[in-house]
Design an enzyme around this catalytic site. Structure first.
Site, PDB file in Angstrom:
ATOM      1  N   PHE A 131       0.810  -1.217   0.000  1.00  0.00           N
ATOM      2  CA  PHE A 131       0.000   0.000   0.000  1.00  0.00           C
ATOM      3  C   PHE A 131       0.844   1.268   0.000  1.00  0.00           C
ATOM      4  CE2 PHE A 131       0.751  -0.566   4.595  1.00  0.00           C
ATOM      5  CZ  PHE A 131       1.060   0.719   4.979  1.00  0.00           C
ATOM      6  N   LYS A 185      -1.313  -7.607  -8.733  1.00  0.00           N
ATOM      7  CA  LYS A 185      -2.261  -7.638  -7.615  1.00  0.00           C
ATOM      8  C   LYS A 185      -1.818  -6.551  -6.637  1.00  0.00           C
ATOM      9  CE  LYS A 185      -3.164  -8.534  -3.899  1.00  0.00           C
ATOM     10  NZ  LYS A 185      -3.657  -7.557  -2.821  1.00  0.00           N
ATOM     11  N   GLU A 244      -5.224  -3.759  -1.741  1.00  0.00           N
ATOM     12  CA  GLU A 244      -6.649  -3.434  -1.784  1.00  0.00           C
ATOM     13  C   GLU A 244      -6.965  -2.158  -0.991  1.00  0.00           C
ATOM     14  OE1 GLU A 244      -6.128  -6.587   1.502  1.00  0.00           O
ATOM     15  OE2 GLU A 244      -5.188  -5.959  -0.381  1.00  0.00           O
ATOM     16  N   SER A 282       5.872  -6.908   4.010  1.00  0.00           N
ATOM     17  CA  SER A 282       6.487  -7.200   5.300  1.00  0.00           C
ATOM     18  C   SER A 282       7.270  -8.504   5.246  1.00  0.00           C
ATOM     19  CB  SER A 282       5.409  -7.295   6.382  1.00  0.00           C
ATOM     20  OG  SER A 282       4.608  -8.457   6.173  1.00  0.00           O
ATOM     21  N   CYS A 296       9.719   1.415   3.362  1.00  0.00           N
ATOM     22  CA  CYS A 296      10.637   0.350   3.766  1.00  0.00           C
ATOM     23  C   CYS A 296      12.076   0.844   3.826  1.00  0.00           C
ATOM     24  CB  CYS A 296      10.531  -0.849   2.823  1.00  0.00           C
ATOM     25  SG  CYS A 296      11.174  -0.542   1.165  1.00  0.00           S
ATOM     26  N   GLU A 298       9.446  -3.607  12.994  1.00  0.00           N
ATOM     27  CA  GLU A 298       9.292  -2.576  11.975  1.00  0.00           C
ATOM     28  C   GLU A 298       7.989  -1.838  12.262  1.00  0.00           C
ATOM     29  OE1 GLU A 298       9.534  -2.083   7.131  1.00  0.00           O
ATOM     30  OE2 GLU A 298       8.536  -3.855   7.945  1.00  0.00           O
TER      31      GLU A 298
END
Length: 499
Positions: free
Chosen positions: A149, A173, A176, A226, A281, A382
């Site tokens: 995201f 993909k 969402e 992740s 990240c 994280e």
């Protein structure tokens, strides 16, 4: 309510599963859109479309592919603001940050435009008597990308432009949580002339992901997210015979030596820790202050952090926006609230922050934690939010040992005026990307992005030469032709006898 549907075979395809997920405006907390969530049958249908398209696209000329990519690059450039607005509306990051995301994605499109030189093979002549050997690279077939995201445009553009330039067809993909940017990228690709079925966008949740990982028609999977999910993606897709690059999480450190320019280091720490609300990240989430500079550095960071203006991403005066969801905001806040109990000094506490007129937004302020211990939750995990931890070390060696003990090895940086120390650091540190007086060392497009240890699962980094190698496979051809002089009696092609 607006519905985001799939993009399959060059057109919008309505979701057939009957399942939809909410898409929220993070600045208001209001659900503005619903996104279709694909079933396993819909995944299978998308793969069949992509396989059919590969029969033609995989055999297309490099000239035909690059013509589309150059046109695509021009359309992306012309639509930067429109893409950025979609990102801000669904992710929440400020418009300037969203524009920067689009610009970094464009770098990889530009790399893909030069695929003609990247796919050149090798030839060795006369390895034996009239025997030549050549090496070529060919596309894999249908490949998939599963993206996070936090960069809904950039990370997809790190994947599919190179994949399709190499002759593959692609199923994306996206997350969402902020799906609209992905559809916009696919629509522009179609407008640029990319044939139907070459780039497809399939929205979904775990059901769709698991179906992609298991589908025998998919040759490779790229993932960014992740570490726990990256490990699952790598294990599952590999078990199903797929090539995998799975980029995981991070705990990026910035080592500040006593000789560093502390003002520059503080500027860099604030930018790298709190930019995009820390949802990167490559964010710096841990500063390691060496020697006696710690107190002065923390004070300089605090002074700068207190001046950052937080507000809606579409407000041009905002420097930081909200977090993606209320649940994520609450999780980030929990680390700050528990920090003092685990030995940290809470210099800035951003929990409980709100923006006037947008009280239901997913807001959190900037948090700064000092004297953080390596066994605390705020250091080990994280956090993925605007929380900066400061740790102390007495020496360079102690600082490097602390960083290398982390299970993550994504990116790291050193701030110093000493070239010898910087050289030692880049050789001794256990991370895939290193910055010297550069806080966020994301490589340019023609170098590859990727970490070490629990930050990467698979052998290939993303984009650059590694990306091209990931989306192709090598083939070696050994050829021997008889000399024309050895033709059957009665046929003379006029070649001289030279042996």
């Amino acid at each position: 309510m607006k519905t985001v549907n799939h993009w399959i075979g060059g057109k919008t395809v309505e979701g057939a599963s009957g399942n939809y997920g909410p898409v929220t405006d993070p600045a208001t907390g209001e659900v503005t859109t619903q996104v279709a969530l694909a079933s396993a049958d819909e995944v299978d249908a998308a793969v069949r479309v992509a396989r059919e398209a590969f029969q033609t696209w995989g055999q297309s000329s490099l000239a035909a592919r690059t013509k589309v990519l150059f046109a695509y690059r021009a359309l992306l450039d012309a639509n930067r603001d429109a893409i950025a607005e979609l990102i801000t509306a669904e992710h929440g990051k400020v418009h300037s940050d969203a524009l920067g995301e689009v610009a970094r994605g464009l770098e990889i499109v530009e790399l893909a435009c030069g695929i003609t030189t990247q796919l050149k093979g090798e030839l060795s002549t006369s390895v034996s008597n009239r025997v030549d050997v050549s090496s070529i690279r060919q596309p894999l077939g249908v490949v998939a990308g599963i993206t996070p995201f936090n960069f809904p445009a950039m990370v997809p553009m790190w994947m599919f432009p190179l994949a399709v330039a190499c002759g593959n067809t692609f199923i994306l993909k996206p997350s969402e949580k902020d799906p609209s940017a992905a559809n916009k990228l696919a629509e522009l690709a179609s407008e640029a002339g990319l044939p139907a079925g070459v780039l497809n966008v399939l929205h979904g949740d775990k059901v769709a992901v698991d179906a992609l990982l298991a589908h025998p028609g998919i040759a490779a999977v790229s993932f960014v997210g992740s570490t726990p999910i990256a490990r699952h993606i790598h294990t599952t897709a590999s078990a199903n015979g797929k090539r995998v690059q799975a980029l995981g999480g991070a705990k990026n450190h910035m080592l500040v030596l006593p000789d560093a320019d502390l003002d520059a280091a503080a500027d860099a720490a604030v930018s790298a820790a709190y930019g995009s609300a820390g949802e990167r990240c490559m964010a710096i989430s841990a500063v390691v202050a060496v020697g006696a500079i710690g107190d002065a550095l923390v004070e300089k960071i605090r002074e700068r952090a207190e001046k950052i203006k937080i507000g809606p991403g579409n407000d041009p005066t905002s420097e930081m926006g909200p977090l993606i969801t209320a649940a994520h905001r609450d999780k980030v806040a929990s680390y700050v609230k528990g920090a003092a109990d685990q030995g940290a000094d809470v210099v800035l506490d951003g929990t409980g922050y709100t923006v006037g007129g947008f009280e239901n937004g997913h807001w959190i302020g900037l948090s700064l934690l000092d004297n953080v211990k390596t066994d605390s939750d705020a250091y080990r995990d994280e956090i993925f939010g605007p929380v900066l931890c400061v740790l102390r070390a007495e020496t360079y060696e102690e600082g490097v040992a602390l960083i290398n003990a982390s299970p993550f090895g994504n990116g790291t940086a050193i701030f110093t005026r000493d070239g010898g120390a910087a050289r030692r650091f880049q050789l001794e540190i256990e991370a895939g990307m290193v910055g010297v007086n550069v806080p966020i060392p994301v490589p340019v497009g023609y170098h590859s992005f990727g970490g070490w240890k629990d930050s990467l699962f698979g052998d290939h980094h993303i984009y650059g030469n590694d990306g091209i190698h990931f989306y192709t496979r090598g083939k070696v051809v050994t050829t021997r032709w008889p000399d024309p002089s050895e033709a059957a009696a009665g046929v003379d092609l006029g070649f001289p006898r030279n042996h």
